[in-house]
Design a protein around this motif. Structure first.
Motif, PDB file in Angstrom:
ATOM      1  N   HIS A 113       0.831  -1.208   0.000  1.00 14.97           N
ATOM      2  CA  HIS A 113       0.000   0.000   0.000  1.00 14.97           C
ATOM      3  C   HIS A 113       0.868   1.261   0.000  1.00 14.97           C
ATOM      4  O   HIS A 113       0.642   2.180  -0.787  1.00 14.97           O
ATOM      5  N   ALA A 114       1.855   1.300   0.887  1.00  8.59           N
ATOM      6  CA  ALA A 114       2.731   2.473   0.952  1.00  8.59           C
ATOM      7  C   ALA A 114       3.503   2.650  -0.350  1.00  8.59           C
ATOM      8  O   ALA A 114       3.646   3.769  -0.855  1.00  8.59           O
ATOM      9  N   HIS A 115       3.989   1.543  -0.900  1.00  5.93           N
ATOM     10  CA  HIS A 115       4.742   1.614  -2.159  1.00  5.93           C
ATOM     11  C   HIS A 115       3.884   2.204  -3.262  1.00  5.93           C
ATOM     12  O   HIS A 115       4.308   3.121  -3.970  1.00  5.93           O
ATOM     13  N   GLU A 116       2.688   1.682  -3.424  1.00  5.70           N
ATOM     14  CA  GLU A 116       1.848   2.143  -4.519  1.00  5.70           C
ATOM     15  C   GLU A 116       1.277   3.538  -4.273  1.00  5.70           C
ATOM     16  O   GLU A 116       1.052   4.278  -5.221  1.00  5.70           O
ATOM     17  N   LEU A 117       1.067   3.889  -3.029  1.00  2.20           N
ATOM     18  CA  LEU A 117       0.550   5.226  -2.739  1.00  2.20           C
ATOM     19  C   LEU A 117       1.611   6.283  -2.982  1.00  2.20           C
ATOM     20  O   LEU A 117       1.363   7.281  -3.668  1.00  2.20           O
ATOM     21  N   ILE A 118       2.802   6.056  -2.455  1.00  2.30           N
ATOM     22  CA  ILE A 118       3.859   7.072  -2.549  1.00  2.30           C
ATOM     23  C   ILE A 118       4.636   6.958  -3.855  1.00  2.30           C
ATOM     24  O   ILE A 118       4.796   7.934  -4.581  1.00  2.30           O
ATOM     25  N   LEU A 119       5.125   5.752  -4.145  1.00  2.00           N
ATOM     26  CA  LEU A 119       5.984   5.594  -5.319  1.00  2.00           C
ATOM     27  C   LEU A 119       5.201   5.338  -6.597  1.00  2.00           C
ATOM     28  O   LEU A 119       5.758   5.443  -7.684  1.00  2.00           O
ATOM     29  N   GLY A 120       3.932   5.028  -6.476  1.00  2.00           N
ATOM     30  CA  GLY A 120       3.095   4.813  -7.656  1.00  2.00           C
ATOM     31  C   GLY A 120       2.221   6.016  -7.960  1.00  2.00           C
ATOM     32  O   GLY A 120       2.521   6.816  -8.844  1.00  2.00           O
ATOM     33  N   PHE A 121       1.155   6.166  -7.180  1.00  2.00           N
ATOM     34  CA  PHE A 121       0.198   7.251  -7.413  1.00  2.00           C
ATOM     35  C   PHE A 121       0.844   8.627  -7.297  1.00  2.00           C
ATOM     36  O   PHE A 121       0.755   9.455  -8.211  1.00  2.00           O
ATOM     37  N   ALA A 122       1.505   8.891  -6.164  1.00  2.00           N
ATOM     38  CA  ALA A 122       2.087  10.227  -5.945  1.00  2.00           C
ATOM     39  C   ALA A 122       3.185  10.522  -6.960  1.00  2.00           C
ATOM     40  O   ALA A 122       3.303  11.652  -7.440  1.00  2.00           O
ATOM     41  N   MET A 123       3.984   9.505  -7.301  1.00  2.00           N
ATOM     42  CA  MET A 123       5.053   9.733  -8.277  1.00  2.00           C
ATOM     43  C   MET A 123       4.475  10.090  -9.645  1.00  2.00           C
ATOM     44  O   MET A 123       5.007  10.953 -10.341  1.00  2.00           O
ATOM     45  N   ALA A 124       3.380   9.450 -10.032  1.00  2.00           N
ATOM     46  CA  ALA A 124       2.737   9.789 -11.307  1.00  2.00           C
ATOM     47  C   ALA A 124       2.210  11.220 -11.281  1.00  2.00           C
ATOM     48  O   ALA A 124       2.349  11.962 -12.260  1.00  2.00           O
ATOM     49  N   ALA A 125       1.621  11.619 -10.163  1.00  2.00           N
ATOM     50  CA  ALA A 125       1.115  12.985 -10.047  1.00  2.00           C
ATOM     51  C   ALA A 125       2.253  14.003 -10.079  1.00  2.00           C
ATOM     52  O   ALA A 125       2.154  15.041 -10.752  1.00  2.00           O
ATOM     53  N   VAL A 126       3.332  13.723  -9.381  1.00  3.15           N
ATOM     54  CA  VAL A 126       4.495  14.616  -9.385  1.00  3.15           C
ATOM     55  C   VAL A 126       5.072  14.710 -10.795  1.00  3.15           C
ATOM     56  O   VAL A 126       5.387  15.804 -11.277  1.00  3.15           O
ATOM     57  N   ALA A 127       5.213  13.561 -11.457  1.00  4.04           N
ATOM     58  CA  ALA A 127       5.759  13.559 -12.818  1.00  4.04           C
ATOM     59  C   ALA A 127       4.881  14.388 -13.754  1.00  4.04           C
ATOM     60  O   ALA A 127       5.385  15.194 -14.543  1.00  4.04           O
TER      61      ALA A 127
END
Length: 156
Positions: free
Chosen positions: A40-54
């Protein structure tokens, strides 16, 4: 030209649906090393949030600095890195360490690739006021490297 916003939206919808079905109907969560909270933490921070930041930095920084945006080929590579990190983590269930290395390289490579793509904008006279974006991308790369260093050593 802004696939990362679409990926962030799809990730949010799919992950929310998966968690809802897991909690309401007993659907299984992926048996990632470290358990459901690590996934959950991986996909929330490194998945969803990373896509939004990118999506944000690829859109805003060229606009703020009046520089050229990402070329379609570079954007495709960045999207493949994001997808590779998602896929590699899930494939690590069956393929173990080699798939985890794929995920690690893709996940760390994404913010570094974004930084490389945005470097001309950050080095422009107008970009100097926005160099915090570069530091953010370096911090995300470092956080990703730390996560995967632990994961590759068996620590959650």
């Amino acid at each position: 030209m802004r696939p990362f916003f679409l990926l962030a939206m799809l990730a949010a919808l799919l992950l929310l649906a998966w968690w809802s079905l897991a909690l309401a109907a007993g659907w299984p969560l992926p048996p990632i090393a470290g358990g459901a909270l690590v996934w959950h933490a991986h996909e929330l921070i490194l998945g969803f949030a990373m896509a939004a930041v990118a999506g944000f930095v690829l859109t805003a920084l060229p606009e703020f600095t009046a520089t050229a945006g990402a070329r379609p080929q570079a954007l495709q590579v960045l999207v493949l890195l994001w997808l590779g990190a998602r896929l590699g983590l899930v494939l690590s269930i069956w393929w173990g360490t080699p798939a985890l290395w794929l995920a690690a390289c893709a996940q760390v490579g994404l913010p570094l690739g974004l930084l490389a793509q945005l470097w001309p904008a950050l080095r422009s006279p107008a970009g100097r006021a926005h160099q915090a974006f570069g530091w953010l991308l370096l911090a995300l790369a470092g956080s990703s490297a730390g996560f995967y260093a632990d994961a590759l050593h068996g620590a959650p």
